[in-house]
Design an enzyme around this catalytic site. Structure first.
Site, short mmCIF file in Angstrom:
data_model
loop_
_atom_site.label_atom_id
_atom_site.label_comp_id
_atom_site.label_asym_id
_atom_site.label_seq_id
_atom_site.Cartn_x
_atom_site.Cartn_y
_atom_site.Cartn_z
CG ASP A 148 -77.81 -56.25 11.44
OD1 ASP A 148 -77.01 -56.98 12.03
OD2 ASP A 148 -78.77 -56.68 10.78
CG ASP A 155 -75.69 -62.87 11.82
OD1 ASP A 155 -75.93 -63.95 12.39
OD2 ASP A 155 -76.07 -62.62 10.67
N GLY A 206 -82.17 -73.45 19.99
CA GLY A 206 -81.55 -72.90 18.78
C GLY A 206 -82.41 -73.16 17.55
CB THR A 239 -81.26 -72.19 10.87
OG1 THR A 239 -80.27 -71.48 10.13
CG2 THR A 239 -82.27 -72.81 9.90
NE ARG A 245 -73.40 -63.97 5.61
CZ ARG A 245 -74.24 -64.34 4.67
NH1 ARG A 245 -73.82 -65.12 3.68
NH2 ARG A 245 -75.50 -63.95 4.66
CD1 TRP A 259 -72.66 -64.10 10.68
CD2 TRP A 259 -70.97 -62.63 10.54
NE1 TRP A 259 -72.90 -63.28 9.60
CE2 TRP A 259 -71.89 -62.38 9.49
CE3 TRP A 259 -69.84 -61.83 10.65
CZ2 TRP A 259 -71.71 -61.35 8.56
CZ3 TRP A 259 -69.65 -60.82 9.71
CH2 TRP A 259 -70.57 -60.59 8.68
CB SER A 300 -80.77 -65.71 2.58
OG SER A 300 -81.61 -66.67 3.22
N1 GLY Z 1 -75.78 -60.46 9.08
C1 GLY Z 1 -76.62 -60.96 8.07
C2 GLY Z 1 -76.02 -62.02 7.26
O1 GLY Z 1 -74.91 -62.46 7.50
O2 GLY Z 1 -76.67 -62.42 6.31
#
Ligand code: GLY
Length: 394
Positions: free
Chosen positions: A115, A173, A230, A232, A244, A248, A361
């Protein structure tokens, strides 16, 4: 690699209504947002604390810059206020914080993840772009160099999480982390960062988007670099679409376009964006996962709408399909008006955030139905883009 089928905007009329984000409304929203940034600063300024990634009962707590991915957004808010108003006070608020970013990357504190773009672009790249701060530039270039250590040569992608070589996957992301690499090539003249970023973008676009233009959150590769499957981490299930995550990709493709200017990304950008718009509920703000819609009783993720709005705003000036462009302009208008009217903290004096009802989350039980600092940041970025035509710092 899935062949992504054509996806058109269903019910385009809902995005072609009279515009609600008039100059007056935008100005009012921006003024409210600036006041909230100042309120948040009052709560953070002693000891130069950072807002926690998510609020508690809509109030950010005090945190530090030692770990995590969200600290850059706090400075980004201050820099957006500075750029949009020209008022020195915001620069004076932001500058003392820069040292903690410099020491974080020099000491490699809390940087064992991908990040680097989120942390160092709205903070240090912004400082460099707006004020020519050389130390901030150096910190951001060091962060880009560090991000390169996560580049997997055989697979041509950047490993998101875990020790290098252990969890062989990228996550959607990261399309918003790689602008740091494109930028680093520009300022250093070394093309290695650009090449890695473009390779990562291609690996993401080829593997993370499903046939119906929804996205996986994360995608695994085999040791030899071939694509595996893939899954999650923050969505409802491996085969659902975390909203989200979709935002992204909607915002990430335009940021690669910004540096690479390859028109071949338009069809994919339009398909993933159309998927996003087709899954917006009545009030234009997504539920946290696109498995859910009106009547589900699930939580919204307001940050998802704000991020997508910024991505669409980035791409609008380059779009040639005038009909679709009008739909996208209307979609940004509807999303932003709904955020302002129904999700902003304009009538919530006790909150030191800007945007309510986001989710960090659900599977991890963190930041559920709270403000989160990236939601506040992207809401402000979208307002400033709409009001002043500025581009932010990616
Ligand atoms: N980049 C981390 C999130 O979107 O939670």
């Amino acid at each position: 690699m899935a062949e992504v089928k054509q996806v058109n905007v269903e019910n385009p009329e809902r995005f072609l209504r009279e515009k609600k984000m008039t100059k007056e409304v935008l100005e009012a929203a921006f003024q409210d947002a600036c006041k909230k940034v100042e309120q948040l600063y009052e709560d953070m300024k002693d000891g130069l604390a950072f807002p926690s990634h998510a609020s508690k009962d809509n109030v950010y707590e005090r945190d530090n810059n030692d770990d995590g991915w969200s600290q850059g957004f706090w400075l980004g808010l201050l820099w957006l206020c500075y750029e949009a108003t020209g008022e020195e006070k915001y620069r004076e608020m932001a500058e003392p914080y820069l040292e903690s970013f410099y020491s974080r990357i020099k000491e490699k504190r809390g940087v064992a993840h991908h990040d680097m773009g989120f942390v160092f672009m709205p903070s240090c790249v912004a400082a460099y772009k707006l004020t020519g701060n050389e130390e901030a530039k150096e910190a951001a270039v060091l962060a880009a160099e560090h991000l390169m250590t996560r580049y997997h040569e055989k697979g041509g992608y950047i490993q998101a999480w875990g020790a290098v070589g252990e969890q062989l996957r990228l996550i959607v992301d990261c399309m918003n982390n790689i602008p740091l690499l494109y930028w680093a090539s520009e300022v250093t003249g070394d093309s290695k960062y650009y090449d890695a970023a473009l390779s990562h973008a291609k690996a993401t676009m080829a593997n993370i988007v499903r046939e119906d233009a929804s996205t996986y959150h994360t995608f695994y590769f085999n040791e030899d670099g071939s694509p595996s499957h893939g899954s999650t981490a923050q969505g409802a299930s491996d085969d659902s679409c975390w909203s989200r995550g979709q935002s992204w990709i909607v915002s990430g493709i335009p940021l690669t376009y910004k540096y690479v200017k390859d028109d071949s990304v338009f069809p994919l950008f339009e398909k993933v964006t159309n998927y996003f718009l087709n899954h917006l509920p009545e009030d234009y703000v997504p539920f946290w996962d696109f498995n859910f819609t009106d009547g589900s009783g699930e939580k919204r993720d307001s940050s998802s709408a704000a991020i997508a709005a910024c991505g669409i705003l980035e791409m609008l000036p380059h779009m040639k399909d005038e009909k679709l462009k009008a739909i996208y302009e209307g979609a940004v208008d509807e999303m932003m008006y709904s955020l302002y009217e129904n999700y902003s903290t304009k009538d919530v004096p006790e909150s030191n955030g800007l945007l309510l009802h986001a989710v960090y989350s659900i599977p991890h039980g963190i930041g559920v139905d709270e403000c989160n600092i990236w939601g506040c940041y992207y809401y402000m970025e979208a307002l400033v883009r709409m009001l002043k035509g500025t581009k932010a710092y990616w």
